[in-house]
Design an enzyme around this catalytic site. Sequence first.
Site, PDB file in Angstrom:
ATOM      1  N   ASP A  46      -3.305  45.420  17.512  1.00 34.29           N
ATOM      2  CA  ASP A  46      -3.869  46.381  18.379  1.00 34.29           C
ATOM      3  C   ASP A  46      -3.547  47.676  17.781  1.00 34.29           C
ATOM      4  O   ASP A  46      -4.560  48.798  17.405  1.00 34.29           O
ATOM      5  CB  ASP A  46      -3.314  46.684  19.703  1.00 34.29           C
ATOM      6  CG  ASP A  46      -3.759  45.405  20.638  1.00 34.29           C
ATOM      7  OD1 ASP A  46      -4.719  44.818  20.047  1.00 34.29           O
ATOM      8  OD2 ASP A  46      -3.380  45.514  21.621  1.00 34.29           O
ATOM      9  N   ASP A  50      -6.382  50.570  16.577  1.00 29.81           N
ATOM     10  CA  ASP A  50      -6.247  52.265  17.143  1.00 29.81           C
ATOM     11  C   ASP A  50      -6.327  53.223  16.043  1.00 29.81           C
ATOM     12  O   ASP A  50      -6.844  54.085  16.167  1.00 29.81           O
ATOM     13  CB  ASP A  50      -4.870  52.423  18.040  1.00 29.81           C
ATOM     14  CG  ASP A  50      -4.917  51.513  19.471  1.00 29.81           C
ATOM     15  OD1 ASP A  50      -6.143  51.229  19.662  1.00 29.81           O
ATOM     16  OD2 ASP A  50      -4.000  51.357  19.914  1.00 29.81           O
ATOM     17  N   SER A  95     -42.366  26.010   8.339  1.00 29.48           N
ATOM     18  CA  SER A  95     -41.658  24.460   8.497  1.00 29.48           C
ATOM     19  C   SER A  95     -42.224  23.995   7.088  1.00 29.48           C
ATOM     20  O   SER A  95     -42.957  24.101   6.488  1.00 29.48           O
ATOM     21  CB  SER A  95     -42.210  23.841   9.655  1.00 29.48           C
ATOM     22  OG  SER A  95     -41.689  22.777   9.679  1.00 29.48           O
ATOM     23  N   GLU A 125     -33.272  20.372  -3.354  1.00 34.13           N
ATOM     24  CA  GLU A 125     -32.251  20.654  -2.487  1.00 34.13           C
ATOM     25  C   GLU A 125     -31.983  19.613  -1.425  1.00 34.13           C
ATOM     26  O   GLU A 125     -33.066  19.040  -1.080  1.00 34.13           O
ATOM     27  CB  GLU A 125     -32.199  22.181  -1.942  1.00 34.13           C
ATOM     28  CG  GLU A 125     -32.472  23.325  -2.461  1.00 34.13           C
ATOM     29  CD  GLU A 125     -33.075  24.520  -1.781  1.00 34.13           C
ATOM     30  OE1 GLU A 125     -32.971  24.289  -0.692  1.00 34.13           O
ATOM     31  OE2 GLU A 125     -33.619  25.234  -2.488  1.00 34.13           O
ATOM     32  N   LYS A 127     -31.929  18.240   2.218  1.00 36.85           N
ATOM     33  CA  LYS A 127     -32.390  18.689   3.290  1.00 36.85           C
ATOM     34  C   LYS A 127     -31.222  18.591   4.568  1.00 36.85           C
ATOM     35  O   LYS A 127     -31.091  17.383   4.951  1.00 36.85           O
ATOM     36  CB  LYS A 127     -33.636  18.087   3.768  1.00 36.85           C
ATOM     37  CG  LYS A 127     -34.237  18.591   5.085  1.00 36.85           C
ATOM     38  CD  LYS A 127     -35.654  18.039   5.229  1.00 36.85           C
ATOM     39  CE  LYS A 127     -36.429  18.635   6.232  1.00 36.85           C
ATOM     40  NZ  LYS A 127     -35.774  18.495   7.668  1.00 36.85           N
ATOM     41  N   GLU A 185     -29.444  27.005   7.444  1.00 38.51           N
ATOM     42  CA  GLU A 185     -29.514  26.059   8.474  1.00 38.51           C
ATOM     43  C   GLU A 185     -27.835  25.961   9.112  1.00 38.51           C
ATOM     44  O   GLU A 185     -26.875  25.794   8.491  1.00 38.51           O
ATOM     45  CB  GLU A 185     -29.576  24.441   7.892  1.00 38.51           C
ATOM     46  CG  GLU A 185     -29.941  23.338   8.602  1.00 38.51           C
ATOM     47  CD  GLU A 185     -31.291  23.354   9.076  1.00 38.51           C
ATOM     48  OE1 GLU A 185     -32.166  24.040   8.704  1.00 38.51           O
ATOM     49  OE2 GLU A 185     -31.453  22.325   9.676  1.00 38.51           O
ATOM     50  N   LYS A 324     -38.303  12.597   3.026  1.00 36.53           N
ATOM     51  CA  LYS A 324     -37.365  12.314   4.141  1.00 36.53           C
ATOM     52  C   LYS A 324     -36.513  10.898   3.671  1.00 36.53           C
ATOM     53  O   LYS A 324     -37.216  10.176   3.223  1.00 36.53           O
ATOM     54  CB  LYS A 324     -37.988  11.900   5.505  1.00 36.53           C
ATOM     55  CG  LYS A 324     -38.612  13.257   6.090  1.00 36.53           C
ATOM     56  CD  LYS A 324     -37.487  14.229   6.382  1.00 36.53           C
ATOM     57  CE  LYS A 324     -37.039  13.779   7.791  1.00 36.53           C
ATOM     58  NZ  LYS A 324     -37.858  14.335   9.150  1.00 36.53           N
ATOM     59  N   CYS A 417     -12.621 -20.567  21.610  1.00 34.86           N
ATOM     60  CA  CYS A 417     -13.632 -20.220  20.670  1.00 34.86           C
ATOM     61  C   CYS A 417     -15.026 -20.427  21.034  1.00 34.86           C
ATOM     62  O   CYS A 417     -15.134 -21.680  21.785  1.00 34.86           O
ATOM     63  CB  CYS A 417     -13.603 -21.239  19.445  1.00 34.86           C
ATOM     64  SG  CYS A 417     -14.869 -20.891  18.266  1.00 34.86           S
TER      65      CYS A 417
HETATM   66  S1  IVH Z   1     -36.833  25.499   3.065  1.00 35.28           S
HETATM   67  C1  IVH Z   1     -40.889  27.333   3.752  1.00 35.28           C
HETATM   68  N1  IVH Z   1     -34.634  24.125   2.556  1.00 35.28           N
HETATM   69  O1  IVH Z   1     -35.956  21.755   7.326  1.00 35.28           O
HETATM   70  C2  IVH Z   1     -39.475  26.519   3.416  1.00 35.28           C
HETATM   71  N2  IVH Z   1     -35.608  23.869   4.561  1.00 35.28           N
HETATM   72  O2  IVH Z   1     -38.545  20.516   8.201  1.00 35.28           O
HETATM   73  C3  IVH Z   1     -38.862  26.266   4.785  1.00 35.28           C
HETATM   74  N3  IVH Z   1     -33.986  22.581   6.187  1.00 35.28           N
HETATM   75  O3  IVH Z   1     -37.099  24.236   9.181  1.00 35.28           O
HETATM   76  C4  IVH Z   1     -37.639  25.499   4.601  1.00 35.28           C
HETATM   77  N4  IVH Z   1     -32.651  22.006   4.598  1.00 35.28           N
HETATM   78  O4  IVH Z   1     -34.687  23.876   9.259  1.00 35.28           O
HETATM   79  C5  IVH Z   1     -35.754  24.375   3.584  1.00 35.28           C
HETATM   80  N5  IVH Z   1     -32.737  22.960   1.673  1.00 35.28           N
HETATM   81  C6  IVH Z   1     -33.541  23.316   2.708  1.00 35.28           C
HETATM   82  C7  IVH Z   1     -33.322  22.754   3.926  1.00 35.28           C
HETATM   83  C8  IVH Z   1     -34.349  23.059   5.089  1.00 35.28           C
HETATM   84  C9  IVH Z   1     -32.961  22.036   5.819  1.00 35.28           C
HETATM   85  C10 IVH Z   1     -34.913  22.599   7.365  1.00 35.28           C
HETATM   86  C11 IVH Z   1     -35.106  23.827   7.905  1.00 35.28           C
HETATM   87  C12 IVH Z   1     -36.747  23.714   8.161  1.00 35.28           C
HETATM   88  C13 IVH Z   1     -36.816  22.207   8.122  1.00 35.28           C
HETATM   89  C14 IVH Z   1     -38.416  22.015   7.805  1.00 35.28           C
END
Ligand code: IVH
Length: 683
Positions: A46, A50, A95, A125, A127, A185, A324, A417
């Site tokens: 604190d 202050d 998205s 990267e 996801k 994220e 995916k 058994c």
């Molecule tokens: S790029 C325009 N990079 O995946 C590009 N998204 O299905 C915008 N996400 O809404 C997203 N890891 O929530 C990007 N390395 C990554 C990601 C990522 C997770 C999510 C994100 C996005 C969703 C799309």
Amino acid sequence: MNQGPTNPDPNREADRQLRDRIEKLRAELTEHNYRYYLLDAPSIPDAEYDEMLRELGRLEKSLAEPVPADSPTRTVGAPPSHVFEPREHLTPLLSLANAFNDDEVRDFDRRTGEMVGEPFQYIVEPKIDGLAVNLRYENGTLAVAATRGDGRAGEDVTDNIRTIADIPWHLAGADLPDLLEVRGEVYMSKSSFEALNHAQETAGEKLFANPRNAAAGSLRQLDPKVTAARKLSFFAYGAGEGGAQLAASQSGLLLRLKELGFSIQGYEKLQGVEELLKHYRQWQQRRATLPYEIDGLVYKVDAFNLQQEIGAVSRSPRWAIAHKFPAEEAITRVKRIVWQVGRTGVITPVAEMIPVKVAGVMVSRATLHNIQELQRKDVREGDEVVVRRAGDVIPEVVRVVAVDGERAPMITAPVFCPVCGSHVERSEAEVAIRCSGGLSCPAQLKERLKHFVSRGAMDIEGMGEKLIEMLTDEPEGSPLKLKSVADIYRIDFDAFTGREGFGRKKIDNLKLAVEISKQKPLSKFLFALGIRHVGEVTAISLSEAFCSMEAIMDADMESLQAVDDVGPEVAASIRSFFAEAHNREVLSALKASGIWPETVKAREIPGDHPLAGKIVVLTGTLHQIKRSDAHERLRKLGAKPTGSVSKNTDLVIAGENAGSKLSKAESLGIRVVDEAQLMEWLA
Ligand code: IVH
């Protein structure tokens, strides 16, 4: 002195420093207000707070300008909360389109290549499986944090976002755009998720199905104190407004975001679709080793000018795609819990479920591992559960997510058994429960047969694993069908004639090998039975100590434990094996076929020795001889060493610090001698 134009005006410089200091104090005090009033978790004493507030007051006075109404010197408590109010993003959050197989990735790459028209680099990267947020920084200070929403506007979650340690309140570094949107994220690590579900369970609260749901639920809390306790994390992966000012490529942007104080994931720069696909396969294996969950890889064209050229369609960019992974977890309902007997007799609980697709494969059975795990997870028939199938491992029930009204009772461990009806053994030392009907249980038949015929056991040459597989898989009624070890000696060898791979010579040799095995000594026969914990050495010790099958079958715990390297666990296992009626039936069948080891001739015993025929117990510490050696030599003299004192005991040999056995011997009036007397006798 020449005052060049590069030298700053000292007055203007002082003014700038004053303003910088004021801004810094305001920002820091706002942060402390938040921690103090909203989180009940101040990060400074604190007195220090202050002191900062007084300094800000002094500086604002010296600036001689109107003080803004939201300065910490004019406000009390935390800034007003805007929880979940709609917030428009400065630039929309796009998205990603998904690719679920290699062909879809190849299509994406072909389209992209056609648009670019020259070689280009991708950035790859992981996801992250969490939820997207947009962080708006005004002059380097976090002003608004909003969820993705419909991409154009989301919900204000600023108060909750401020509890995430990975998200800086102020950005370090120069050359920042006045307005900057950082995108990334919010996620929950696997370990925080486990800890949270554990706490939920203890508190009798609902469990979260997966880290993503847990992260979303934790971010949508009215009370930031709850969010703070949930341990969320954040990875930055992009920028909206102001992003182009930070870098010229996605990889450049990530590095810049890192410098600004954000956490970023590792990434890779690759060229060509085959490299992408190769990388994807590697990540399918690696994903399990990450401390957080990912649900795919994102491939992005690295250069911003190319991204610009390629553009976007409706809600997703054409320069990126999410490849995916097949989901490793799914939710389904448990129909029944059954007990499955494995090849080695271990009995495990298995959930039979409404079929569900997990990681690309239909799954209708999942393991619950063992009774302890079953109880810990408290899975019952009718429950809705998460099933997981990661990599090559067998599907398992991970946790219960929902229960419907009145629950079925908890399943209890079987006493018999489920396959052969033998009694079930449960040792203290391990969690597994086992079928004790080793010789008779069809579930264990193949393993038992393979062991029975192996070298060191009955040693039936020519009867290898392949042949055992073939003979056990014979149709019912076949003269070659093996249903127990006793059947080996009833094989009709003529029935092999005409079978592929069985020439006359081979059949004759096999017949001979089976015939020879009938003469195996007691120790080999004993070992061949495959009694748990009875290896070749123990089998020899047992045969020397007891001399006949009958004696071993009828031996009690005490006399078994008096044998070298037979402890309580081994003795219990031997007892349990012979106590099982199903096993005795197979032994009778063997005996009926003439397969019964001859009684080992007892060694010549010097009949006049004072210890001959005496039941002896050794207790306390011996100094001149090892206890196991003493047992061995006593046996050679015709004595019968046993483990515990009873009224049948003839003699107790008490070493140093002998305890309860000595007292018992004394109370029963049994003769007690010391180590010196023992050594004299042995000599
Ligand atoms: S790029 C325009 N990079 O995946 C590009 N998204 O299905 C915008 N996400 O809404 C997203 N890891 O929530 C990007 N390395 C990554 C990601 C990522 C997770 C999510 C994100 C996005 C969703 C799309």
